[in-house]
Design a protein around this motif. Sequence first.
Motif, PDB file in Angstrom:
ATOM      1  N   ARG A   1       0.726  -1.056   0.016  1.00  0.00           N
ATOM      2  CA  ARG A   1      -0.084  -0.070  -0.059  1.00  0.00           C
ATOM      3  C   ARG A   1       0.813   1.338  -0.033  1.00  0.00           C
ATOM      4  O   ARG A   1       0.376   2.249  -0.511  1.00  0.00           O
ATOM      5  CB  ARG A   1      -0.924   0.073   1.183  1.00  0.00           C
ATOM      6  CG  ARG A   1      -1.695   1.029   1.177  1.00  0.00           C
ATOM      7  CD  ARG A   1      -3.125   0.908   2.192  1.00  0.00           C
ATOM      8  NE  ARG A   1      -3.833  -0.097   1.735  1.00  0.00           N
ATOM      9  CZ  ARG A   1      -4.919  -0.550   2.363  1.00  0.00           C
ATOM     10  NH1 ARG A   1      -5.540   0.257   3.038  1.00  0.00           N
ATOM     11  NH2 ARG A   1      -5.643  -1.565   1.556  1.00  0.00           N
ATOM     12  N   VAL A   2       1.916   1.253   0.543  1.00  0.00           N
ATOM     13  CA  VAL A   2       2.827   2.206   0.942  1.00  0.00           C
ATOM     14  C   VAL A   2       3.687   2.527  -0.651  1.00  0.00           C
ATOM     15  O   VAL A   2       3.582   3.813  -1.077  1.00  0.00           O
ATOM     16  CB  VAL A   2       3.995   2.137   1.814  1.00  0.00           C
ATOM     17  CG1 VAL A   2       4.952   3.319   1.669  1.00  0.00           C
ATOM     18  CG2 VAL A   2       3.403   2.224   3.151  1.00  0.00           C
ATOM     19  N   LYS A   3       3.836   1.480  -1.073  1.00  0.00           N
ATOM     20  CA  LYS A   3       4.544   1.623  -2.610  1.00  0.00           C
ATOM     21  C   LYS A   3       3.391   2.399  -3.629  1.00  0.00           C
ATOM     22  O   LYS A   3       3.706   3.008  -4.513  1.00  0.00           O
ATOM     23  CB  LYS A   3       4.808   0.263  -3.122  1.00  0.00           C
ATOM     24  CG  LYS A   3       6.197  -0.281  -2.349  1.00  0.00           C
ATOM     25  CD  LYS A   3       6.600  -1.724  -3.035  1.00  0.00           C
ATOM     26  CE  LYS A   3       7.749  -2.153  -2.236  1.00  0.00           C
ATOM     27  NZ  LYS A   3       8.165  -3.393  -2.445  1.00  0.00           N
ATOM     28  N   ASP A   4       2.168   1.649  -3.579  1.00  0.00           N
ATOM     29  CA  ASP A   4       0.952   2.297  -4.247  1.00  0.00           C
ATOM     30  C   ASP A   4       0.637   3.700  -4.035  1.00  0.00           C
ATOM     31  O   ASP A   4       0.392   4.562  -4.886  1.00  0.00           O
ATOM     32  CB  ASP A   4      -0.251   1.476  -4.174  1.00  0.00           C
ATOM     33  CG  ASP A   4      -0.274  -0.039  -4.670  1.00  0.00           C
ATOM     34  OD1 ASP A   4       0.564  -0.019  -5.484  1.00  0.00           O
ATOM     35  OD2 ASP A   4      -1.217  -0.770  -4.312  1.00  0.00           O
ATOM     36  N   PHE A   5       0.814   4.208  -2.873  1.00  0.00           N
ATOM     37  CA  PHE A   5       0.570   5.814  -2.397  1.00  0.00           C
ATOM     38  C   PHE A   5       1.714   6.286  -3.110  1.00  0.00           C
ATOM     39  O   PHE A   5       1.549   7.542  -3.607  1.00  0.00           O
ATOM     40  CB  PHE A   5       0.476   5.584  -0.723  1.00  0.00           C
ATOM     41  CG  PHE A   5       0.285   7.031  -0.196  1.00  0.00           C
ATOM     42  CD1 PHE A   5      -0.862   7.449  -0.493  1.00  0.00           C
ATOM     43  CD2 PHE A   5       1.405   7.665   0.187  1.00  0.00           C
ATOM     44  CE1 PHE A   5      -0.972   8.771  -0.003  1.00  0.00           C
ATOM     45  CE2 PHE A   5       1.113   8.893   0.882  1.00  0.00           C
ATOM     46  CZ  PHE A   5      -0.175   9.520   0.629  1.00  0.00           C
ATOM     47  N   ILE A   6       3.059   5.833  -2.849  1.00  0.00           N
ATOM     48  CA  ILE A   6       4.233   6.742  -3.645  1.00  0.00           C
ATOM     49  C   ILE A   6       3.820   6.576  -4.913  1.00  0.00           C
ATOM     50  O   ILE A   6       4.290   7.760  -5.660  1.00  0.00           O
ATOM     51  CB  ILE A   6       5.508   5.962  -3.090  1.00  0.00           C
ATOM     52  CG1 ILE A   6       5.578   6.242  -1.542  1.00  0.00           C
ATOM     53  CG2 ILE A   6       6.757   6.682  -3.669  1.00  0.00           C
ATOM     54  CD1 ILE A   6       6.811   5.486  -0.709  1.00  0.00           C
ATOM     55  N   ARG A   7       3.662   5.638  -5.574  1.00  0.00           N
ATOM     56  CA  ARG A   7       3.535   5.529  -7.035  1.00  0.00           C
ATOM     57  C   ARG A   7       2.424   6.562  -7.507  1.00  0.00           C
ATOM     58  O   ARG A   7       2.434   7.207  -8.409  1.00  0.00           O
ATOM     59  CB  ARG A   7       3.328   4.235  -7.348  1.00  0.00           C
ATOM     60  CG  ARG A   7       3.302   3.864  -8.983  1.00  0.00           C
ATOM     61  CD  ARG A   7       2.896   2.386  -9.509  1.00  0.00           C
ATOM     62  NE  ARG A   7       3.800   1.624  -8.787  1.00  0.00           N
ATOM     63  CZ  ARG A   7       3.487   0.719  -7.920  1.00  0.00           C
ATOM     64  NH1 ARG A   7       2.375   0.475  -7.330  1.00  0.00           N
ATOM     65  NH2 ARG A   7       4.485  -0.187  -7.404  1.00  0.00           N
ATOM     66  N   GLU A   8       1.424   6.596  -6.845  1.00  0.00           N
ATOM     67  CA  GLU A   8       0.130   7.484  -7.183  1.00  0.00           C
ATOM     68  C   GLU A   8       0.670   9.217  -6.950  1.00  0.00           C
ATOM     69  O   GLU A   8       0.266   9.817  -7.857  1.00  0.00           O
ATOM     70  CB  GLU A   8      -0.901   7.361  -6.290  1.00  0.00           C
ATOM     71  CG  GLU A   8      -2.241   7.774  -6.758  1.00  0.00           C
ATOM     72  CD  GLU A   8      -2.888   7.437  -7.734  1.00  0.00           C
ATOM     73  OE1 GLU A   8      -3.419   8.136  -8.642  1.00  0.00           O
ATOM     74  OE2 GLU A   8      -2.582   6.353  -8.078  1.00  0.00           O
TER      75      GLU A   8
ATOM     76  N   LYS B   1       3.566  10.155  -7.220  1.00  0.00           N
ATOM     77  CA  LYS B   1       4.830  10.503  -8.420  1.00  0.00           C
ATOM     78  C   LYS B   1       3.957  10.635  -9.749  1.00  0.00           C
ATOM     79  O   LYS B   1       4.195  11.499 -10.489  1.00  0.00           O
ATOM     80  CB  LYS B   1       5.465   9.313  -8.695  1.00  0.00           C
ATOM     81  CG  LYS B   1       6.505   9.249  -7.710  1.00  0.00           C
ATOM     82  CD  LYS B   1       7.386   8.029  -7.623  1.00  0.00           C
ATOM     83  CE  LYS B   1       8.673   8.172  -6.539  1.00  0.00           C
ATOM     84  NZ  LYS B   1       9.693   6.960  -6.702  1.00  0.00           N
ATOM     85  N   LYS B   2       2.659   9.968 -10.031  1.00  0.00           N
ATOM     86  CA  LYS B   2       1.871  10.193 -11.347  1.00  0.00           C
ATOM     87  C   LYS B   2       1.320  11.413 -11.121  1.00  0.00           C
ATOM     88  O   LYS B   2       1.054  11.915 -12.343  1.00  0.00           O
ATOM     89  CB  LYS B   2       1.053   8.803 -11.212  1.00  0.00           C
ATOM     90  CG  LYS B   2       1.595   7.605 -11.908  1.00  0.00           C
ATOM     91  CD  LYS B   2       0.249   6.660 -12.091  1.00  0.00           C
ATOM     92  CE  LYS B   2       0.604   5.406 -12.501  1.00  0.00           C
ATOM     93  NZ  LYS B   2      -0.535   4.419 -12.644  1.00  0.00           N
ATOM     94  N   ASN B   3       0.839  11.871  -9.945  1.00  0.00           N
ATOM     95  CA  ASN B   3      -0.195  12.983 -10.191  1.00  0.00           C
ATOM     96  C   ASN B   3       0.552  14.129  -9.148  1.00  0.00           C
ATOM     97  O   ASN B   3      -0.093  14.494  -8.154  1.00  0.00           O
ATOM     98  CB  ASN B   3      -1.512  12.672  -9.683  1.00  0.00           C
ATOM     99  CG  ASN B   3      -2.223  11.713 -10.550  1.00  0.00           C
ATOM    100  OD1 ASN B   3      -2.637  12.119 -11.581  1.00  0.00           O
ATOM    101  ND2 ASN B   3      -2.060  10.245  -9.948  1.00  0.00           N
ATOM    102  N   LYS B   4       1.718  14.509  -9.503  1.00  0.00           N
ATOM    103  CA  LYS B   4       2.468  15.570  -8.471  1.00  0.00           C
ATOM    104  C   LYS B   4       1.763  16.839  -8.658  1.00  0.00           C
ATOM    105  O   LYS B   4       1.759  17.318  -7.315  1.00  0.00           O
ATOM    106  CB  LYS B   4       4.048  15.599  -9.091  1.00  0.00           C
ATOM    107  CG  LYS B   4       4.956  14.362  -8.897  1.00  0.00           C
ATOM    108  CD  LYS B   4       6.181  14.755  -9.564  1.00  0.00           C
ATOM    109  CE  LYS B   4       7.213  13.365  -9.380  1.00  0.00           C
ATOM    110  NZ  LYS B   4       8.668  14.065  -9.781  1.00  0.00           N
TER     111      LYS B   4
END
Length: 368
Positions: free
Chosen positions: A5-12, A14-17
């Motif tokens: 979940r943390v990885k998904d949160f960070i990835r999200e 980065k996608k929508n800075k």
Amino acid sequence: MSNTRVKDFIREIKKNKGRFLSIFFIVLLGAAFFSGIRSSGGDMKYTADYYFDETDMMDIEVISTLGLTDEDLEDIQKIDGVESAFGGYSMDVLNNNGKDESAVKLIGYTDDINKFTLSQGRMPEKQDECLVDDFYMDLMGYEIGDTISFYSGTDTELSESLKVTEFTIVGSGGLPYYIDLTRGTGTVGNGQLEGYICIDPAVFDMDIYTEIYVKIAGAKELNSYSDQYKDLVENVTDKVEELGESASERRYNEIVDEANEQIEDGNQQIEDAEKELEDAKKELDDGKKELDDAKKELDDGKVELEDGKKELEDAEAEIKSGEAELADALAQIQENEAKLADAKAELDAAKAELDSGAVEIANGKAQI
């Protein structure tokens, strides 16, 4: 929170800075405003309370439509919890700066309570000097050194309540109980007060106070916006209100007694005036009688004058007649004197002839 979940949160993120930063700053600003408002409210209350303490602002203002006396002031000072009480003067008047007319409140400033805060100028040193509300100075365009005058706006002359009606502005500032832009309602003009003017209390020519300012013991140590302060003030206020019932009745009786005394004085004045009127009427009647007698004497005098005038005319006629007779007698005398002179001349001639004859006879006798 799991690693996935943390990885998904960070990835999200980065996608929508851009979206993330927008939301982040929106939340940041909202939290900052909320924190500022929460903290500034307390700071503003603290600042206001400090200002009230520095200016010794009253805790209670006692007002009566019938006015307040020294006895009322003494009774309030005796109330448990009252630290001090001061009598005050104020009245609503009208002012005209040459362009606009406005209603203002004249207030007697005090040094021990509700202290006036100067923003410019100095405190008054004479009875014809005053302090003006900063807001009103700006509103009417007044400056330090200007002259300001007032009038009552009613049928009563302002000079009956004030010793001075024209003042020189020597300073401006504010009173602690006028901290907003509204100045309240008044009894003159359009009913809306535009400002206030502070003058020497000695200028008010009044036998009663218009209000009493009360300081409560221990109130200065409390925050003016705290519940403890409100409870303390309400406790003393209840006692003042209880006192107000008896004080109002006493003041009412005083006013009634004063009114009755004035009525009695008025009745006595009426009686005195009626007596004076009767005396004046008697004097008028006596004067009328004297006038009638004088008129009669004048008429009699006119008659006597006419009689005297006729007698004078008769005497003048007699004099003229006597003068004519005298002239005739004088002429007769002169004629008789002429005749006498002629007779004397004849007698002298006859005597001369007689003397001559006597001589002749004597000669004749001698010859014989």
